[in-house]
Design an enzyme around this catalytic site. Sequence first.
Site, PDB file in Angstrom:
ATOM      1  N   ASP A  27       0.863  -1.184   0.000  1.00 32.99           N
ATOM      2  CA  ASP A  27       0.000   0.000   0.000  1.00 32.99           C
ATOM      3  C   ASP A  27       0.894   1.228   0.000  1.00 32.99           C
ATOM      4  OD1 ASP A  27      -2.874   1.121   0.381  1.00 32.99           O
ATOM      5  OD2 ASP A  27      -1.650   2.247   1.800  1.00 32.99           O
ATOM      6  N   GLU A  29       0.705   5.581   0.116  1.00 29.60           N
ATOM      7  CA  GLU A  29      -0.039   6.829   0.230  1.00 29.60           C
ATOM      8  C   GLU A  29       0.685   7.861  -0.619  1.00 29.60           C
ATOM      9  OE1 GLU A  29      -2.998   7.147   1.798  1.00 29.60           O
ATOM     10  OE2 GLU A  29      -2.827   4.991   2.158  1.00 29.60           O
ATOM     11  N   HIS A 164      -6.165   4.687   5.532  1.00 32.25           N
ATOM     12  CA  HIS A 164      -5.273   5.589   4.801  1.00 32.25           C
ATOM     13  C   HIS A 164      -3.922   5.754   5.488  1.00 32.25           C
ATOM     14  CE1 HIS A 164      -8.482   6.453   2.036  1.00 32.25           C
ATOM     15  NE2 HIS A 164      -9.247   6.845   3.024  1.00 32.25           N
ATOM     16  N   ASP A 169      -3.255  -0.264   6.285  1.00 29.90           N
ATOM     17  CA  ASP A 169      -3.965  -0.694   5.081  1.00 29.90           C
ATOM     18  C   ASP A 169      -3.337  -1.956   4.499  1.00 29.90           C
ATOM     19  OD1 ASP A 169      -5.809   1.316   5.244  1.00 29.90           O
ATOM     20  OD2 ASP A 169      -5.004   2.518   3.610  1.00 29.90           O
TER      21      ASP A 169
END
Length: 331
Positions: A27, A29, A164, A169
């Site tokens: 994951d 961001e 998030h 995540d």
Amino acid sequence: MLEDRTTEAPSPTAWPAAYPRGYAVVDVETTGLARDDRIISAAVYRLDAQGEVEDHWYTLVNPERDPGPVWIHGLTSDVLESAPLFQDVAEEFSTRLDGRVLVAHNAVFDWQMIAREYARAEREAPVRQRLCTIALSKELALPLPNHKLESLAAHFGVVQQRAHHALDDARVLAEAFRPSLRAAAAGSMRLPLQECRPLTEWRDTAAPRIGQQAGGYSGGYRPTSWRPSRKRPACPHPNPGRYEDGKRLKQGMRVAFSGDTSIERDLLEDRAVEAGLHVATSLSRLTSLLVTNDPDSGTSKVVKARQFGTPVVDEAAFGQLLRDVEPASEQ
């Protein structure tokens, strides 16, 4: 019942021989969704062939620009200013990815962000295949209300603690991927693996650096010159005709795009392809739907859509339609 949603791992002798030997659940961001946006944090859970966690890794990344929607990811300029640059963590990231299938929720997005960062660092990500858990959940016909990560987590009883946040995540996705993988293996289902092709060129455009935008996230579409090396396969489904307002999209429909989009065009097109739609580069009488945020513009596609009576929707409506595309088998 949770016990009905989790699947016992098949015995080693029953495990499909063609399945990958290991996975990297990822994951990232980012500062936004456009082509020149940057990664600000990344997490990787390494899993073995049967989905068991081997280890995990997390890092912040200094994007050298405004951090974007802080209200979503919570990472401010002050926090990121002392973080390592991507080129400083690229080697460790490569170690985590090497020889594994990249697994992510909407995997094409995570892959493209990662590929661009490696291209900027004049390196190549050691990833050859990716697996999208959205596509996998569709193959398994999981009874989900939508394709959000939180819905997939709830289905398998996984508790999400910090949405998030890249590390949480990735943890949630790893825990939800394990029973999904076992269910696929139990049914000897072919995994929906996609090829990952690296970028062949990259040139950065000017972007606001950390501290230069007092007002925060600018958003929007910002074109750059990167070009991926890839050729999409032909759509395997026949064209069922035009989209009808209020109904679902159907696999095989021909979709064209016109004008700027807030989400990068290649990402939108890849989402359409993974949903089973045919992405058309031009508009004809056979086109099922035109996606544009400016239906009053004079672009050739918009003009032809008016002439042919082709249905038109904006980007947001198209995103909603992609969540529930009717399979070709139901036609």
